[in-house]
Write an enzyme that holds these catalytic residues in place. Sequence first.
Site, mmCIF file in Angstrom:
data_model
loop_
_atom_site.group_PDB
_atom_site.id
_atom_site.type_symbol
_atom_site.label_atom_id
_atom_site.label_comp_id
_atom_site.label_asym_id
_atom_site.label_seq_id
_atom_site.Cartn_x
_atom_site.Cartn_y
_atom_site.Cartn_z
ATOM 1 N N HIS A 73 85.008 -12.187 3.673
ATOM 2 C CA HIS A 73 86.228 -12.631 4.360
ATOM 3 C C HIS A 73 86.030 -12.740 5.873
ATOM 4 O O HIS A 73 86.821 -13.392 6.556
ATOM 5 C CB HIS A 73 87.413 -11.712 4.022
ATOM 6 C CG HIS A 73 87.397 -10.370 4.675
ATOM 7 N ND1 HIS A 73 86.934 -9.241 4.051
ATOM 8 C CD2 HIS A 73 87.814 -9.968 5.898
ATOM 9 C CE1 HIS A 73 87.063 -8.197 4.857
ATOM 10 N NE2 HIS A 73 87.593 -8.621 5.991
ATOM 11 N N ASP A 122 83.169 -9.584 -1.960
ATOM 12 C CA ASP A 122 83.460 -9.583 -0.528
ATOM 13 C C ASP A 122 82.218 -9.277 0.302
ATOM 14 O O ASP A 122 82.281 -8.586 1.319
ATOM 15 C CB ASP A 122 84.578 -8.592 -0.195
ATOM 16 C CG ASP A 122 85.128 -8.810 1.227
ATOM 17 O OD1 ASP A 122 85.085 -9.950 1.698
ATOM 18 O OD2 ASP A 122 85.571 -7.816 1.853
ATOM 19 N N SER A 136 85.609 -4.616 9.493
ATOM 20 C CA SER A 136 85.111 -5.222 8.258
ATOM 21 C C SER A 136 83.676 -5.708 8.427
ATOM 22 O O SER A 136 83.359 -6.425 9.373
ATOM 23 C CB SER A 136 86.002 -6.394 7.847
ATOM 24 O OG SER A 136 87.290 -5.950 7.516
#
Length: 412
Positions: free
Chosen positions: A156, A186, A264
């Site tokens: 993402h 992911d 992230s």
Amino acid sequence: MKQDQNYEKGNGGRIFLVMAVAVIVLVMLVAGVAKLADSFGQKNEEPANTPEPTISIAAMETLPQLTEAPSALPTATLEPEVKEEKGSSLTIFKNDMEPEVVAKKVMPSVVCIQNYQTVSYGFPYGNRETVGTIELAGEGSGVILTQDGYIATNAHVIDGAELLKVMLADGEVYQAELIGSDPDTDLALVKIDAMGLDAAEIGDSDSLEIAETVMAIGNPGGSEYANSVTLGIVSAKNRQLDYIGGGYTLDMIQTDAAINPGNSGGALVNMQGEVVGICSMKYVDTRYEGLGFAISTKEAMPILNELMQYGKVVTRSGLGIEGYVFDETMAEYYGVVEGMYVSAVNNKNAGDLAVGDIITAINGEKTLTLQQLKAALKNKAPGETVDITYYRASEKKEMITKLTLVALNAAE
């Protein structure tokens, strides 16, 4: 003759006197030896209630002080000490580093990744056309895997990017190439044209213990707060989470180390300075606090290795069919059972499976949802044969057939 006798008498007296003195000396020597032996015996005995020796403050101030470790002292490699208890073992690590040492070691291996996308601007007045410019759309983190520029991150983080930039911990910026992305887990892999980078040391996520100290390193909020470090513990292991409803179950590490937007793709690190997880998500809700998650290295590294070799995941298996979930409501409406409705069969080795069938189990494991289906196939390899339990509405009965799994990308 008298003189001779007198002489003998005088000489005998002298002999007697010498002998007497010798006896006295001998007695004194024996007594002295006995006393000396007794004193040695007393020294070897442990005295009762002997007070502990004490040193006054004044005396301590006069003692020599050790200002630095002698260079001649030997060094030792600290090994884990294992304590076994009735069939189980508890590993106690004695080589943990201080947090500042861990941060100093790992921070050069964590980067900021910038996602640039085209943004269109229209003008409400006049006849001017819409203008598109490429701008910074989002920022995240990444972990350097190799010295020649391969970097792990989240899918993402790079999603929709038309241009990717990587900022190293020292501020140097490179344009990056997307090698591969796996939205199901992911995970993504990018590469920059650089050599001699500080590659992270990858650790074994399985060796983590609940409540063990861990550190999250990344860029919360992007480059503005680059190289941020947060400290916490392992709150739980093996959390099975379905990333954004994609149906693929991830093996996650739960931690209370603060993970914010921008973290992230960054590193979750143990106190040996080893990366044990790729930070991925957190629960954002007023009901939760300190619920952050990282993809374990046990799950992440095989996927990243496939992305490096093939640009995609090729070992993940699939049924080679198309379909959708019949939940309880739909099953009740159509008078059938819950499960995966088959709308198309693209696998030549699907046994008796046909359009209209509803798959309810694989090798006896229920598959009533997409998540259950992917969980049942997670550790299965393409080419492996499985038993498919399915319901055939036209015959109103459940049956079993054998199906050979295909590579998931070939099934799509």
